[in-house]
Design a protein around this motif. Structure first.
Motif, PDB file in Angstrom:
ATOM      1  N   LEU A 201      -0.605 -14.195   1.370  1.00 36.81           N
ATOM      2  CA  LEU A 201      -0.103 -12.850   1.639  1.00 36.81           C
ATOM      3  C   LEU A 201       0.728 -12.300   0.493  1.00 36.81           C
ATOM      4  CD1 LEU A 201       0.344 -10.503   3.648  1.00 36.81           C
ATOM      5  CD2 LEU A 201       2.284 -11.802   4.554  1.00 36.81           C
ATOM      6  N   ALA A 202       1.594 -13.140  -0.070  1.00 36.79           N
ATOM      7  CA  ALA A 202       2.517 -12.643  -1.097  1.00 36.79           C
ATOM      8  C   ALA A 202       2.895 -13.769  -2.042  1.00 36.79           C
ATOM      9  CB  ALA A 202       3.771 -12.069  -0.451  1.00 36.79           C
TER      10      ALA A 202
ATOM     11  N   TRP B 292       9.019 -10.007  -3.451  1.00 36.65           N
ATOM     12  CA  TRP B 292       7.634 -10.390  -3.220  1.00 36.65           C
ATOM     13  C   TRP B 292       6.654  -9.326  -3.663  1.00 36.65           C
ATOM     14  CZ3 TRP B 292       7.353 -15.294  -2.111  1.00 36.65           C
ATOM     15  CH2 TRP B 292       8.422 -15.905  -1.467  1.00 36.65           C
ATOM     16  N   ASP B 293       5.536  -9.782  -4.253  1.00 36.30           N
ATOM     17  CA  ASP B 293       4.376  -8.943  -4.536  1.00 36.30           C
ATOM     18  C   ASP B 293       3.333  -9.284  -3.473  1.00 36.30           C
ATOM     19  OD1 ASP B 293       5.170  -7.545  -6.871  1.00 36.30           O
ATOM     20  OD2 ASP B 293       4.785  -9.340  -8.082  1.00 36.30           O
ATOM     21  N   PHE B 294       2.921  -8.289  -2.706  1.00 37.88           N
ATOM     22  CA  PHE B 294       1.973  -8.501  -1.614  1.00 37.88           C
ATOM     23  C   PHE B 294       0.547  -8.257  -2.087  1.00 37.88           C
ATOM     24  CE2 PHE B 294       5.928  -8.077   0.523  1.00 37.88           C
ATOM     25  CZ  PHE B 294       5.817  -8.882   1.632  1.00 37.88           C
ATOM     26  N   ASP B 295      -0.364  -9.036  -1.545  1.00 28.21           N
ATOM     27  CA  ASP B 295      -1.781  -8.889  -1.835  1.00 28.21           C
ATOM     28  C   ASP B 295      -2.345  -7.821  -0.891  1.00 28.21           C
ATOM     29  OD1 ASP B 295      -4.696  -9.656  -1.055  1.00 28.21           O
ATOM     30  OD2 ASP B 295      -4.354 -10.609  -3.004  1.00 28.21           O
ATOM     31  N   ALA B 296      -2.836  -6.734  -1.449  1.00 32.53           N
ATOM     32  CA  ALA B 296      -3.325  -5.615  -0.632  1.00 32.53           C
ATOM     33  C   ALA B 296      -4.480  -6.041   0.279  1.00 32.53           C
ATOM     34  CB  ALA B 296      -3.746  -4.453  -1.531  1.00 32.53           C
TER      35      ALA B 296
ATOM     36  N   GLN C  28       4.166   0.981   5.217  1.00 30.35           N
ATOM     37  CA  GLN C  28       3.113   0.179   4.600  1.00 30.35           C
ATOM     38  C   GLN C  28       3.054  -1.140   5.354  1.00 30.35           C
ATOM     39  OE1 GLN C  28       4.757  -0.137   0.585  1.00 30.35           O
ATOM     40  NE2 GLN C  28       3.218   1.301  -0.166  1.00 30.35           N
ATOM     41  N   GLY C  29       2.294  -2.067   4.826  1.00 28.88           N
ATOM     42  CA  GLY C  29       2.272  -3.413   5.397  1.00 28.88           C
ATOM     43  C   GLY C  29       1.494  -3.481   6.695  1.00 28.88           C
ATOM     44  N   TRP C  30       2.020  -4.232   7.638  1.00 27.61           N
ATOM     45  CA  TRP C  30       1.329  -4.492   8.891  1.00 27.61           C
ATOM     46  C   TRP C  30       1.666  -3.431   9.935  1.00 27.61           C
ATOM     47  CZ3 TRP C  30       2.251 -10.458   9.038  1.00 27.61           C
ATOM     48  CH2 TRP C  30       1.311 -11.076   8.209  1.00 27.61           C
TER      49      TRP C  30
END
Length: 184
Positions: A66-67, A85-89, A122-124
């Motif tokens: 995820l990140a 954290w860098d999140f994976d799109a 953004q996100g979930w």
């Protein structure tokens, strides 16, 4: 499903054992014959340092990265990110699909909703919608302490479970499992 779903906000500091708490409840729910859905986000360690976060679909067991830990001097990229954290799109999109399909359920788990969801939309976002739906018997939602006020504004009837330490996590998970499932 019962008429009044139970919503538990799991909160506490970093490393206190919030994800471990959720995993223990998931295992107890499965032993009790409950259908479990949603997402857990366990940390990935390199020695004592947390270097990444995975996302686990609780129905299928599938996991995705995820990140990854954000470099201190990294410039902001196009992908969603927080200070750490860098999140994976693609993993975020996958998690949203998992969460869209997570209700109805007996036990819904959303580990976790944070800055991306509450402050940046953004996100979930599907996790917010799943919790809002009330289409579960009980839900566990992990929320950072600094976002607890926003979560309680959204879900004022939620029960708060504050986790202070890993030992506290174990004891509180056992107590809630007895309450929800009758035994652990």
């Amino acid at each position: 499903m019962r008429d009044e779903p139970l919503l538990f906000i799991i909160t506490g500091g970093r490393g206190a054992g919030k994800t471990t708490f959720c995993r223990r409840l998931v295992e107890a729910a499965r032993r009790a014959g409950w259908e479990v859905s949603g997402v857990l986000s366990p940390a990935v360690f390199d020695g004592p340092r947390r270097v990444a976060i995975e996302a686990e679909d609780l129905r299928s067991g599938e996991t995705r990265r995820l990140a990854a830990r954000r470099a201190e001097d990294a410039p902001p990229g196009a992908a969603p990110h927080t200070r750490n954290w860098d999140f994976d799109a693609a993993a975020l999109a996958w998690g949203n699909r998992v969460l869209q399909a997570s209700t109805p359920a007996q036990l819904l788990v959303v580990d976790e909703l944070g800055t991306l969801e509450f402050e940046r939309e953004q996100g979930w976002l599907a996790g917010l919608e799943a919790v809002d739906s009330g289409r579960y018997r009980a839900a566990l939602v992990v929320i950072r302490a600094e976002l607890l006020g926003e979560a309680l504004t959204r879900w004022p009837d939620a029960y708060i479970v504050e986790i202070d330490t890993p030992a506290d996590s174990r004891a509180k998970a056992e107590a809630l499992a007895r309450q929800l499932f009758g035994s652990i």
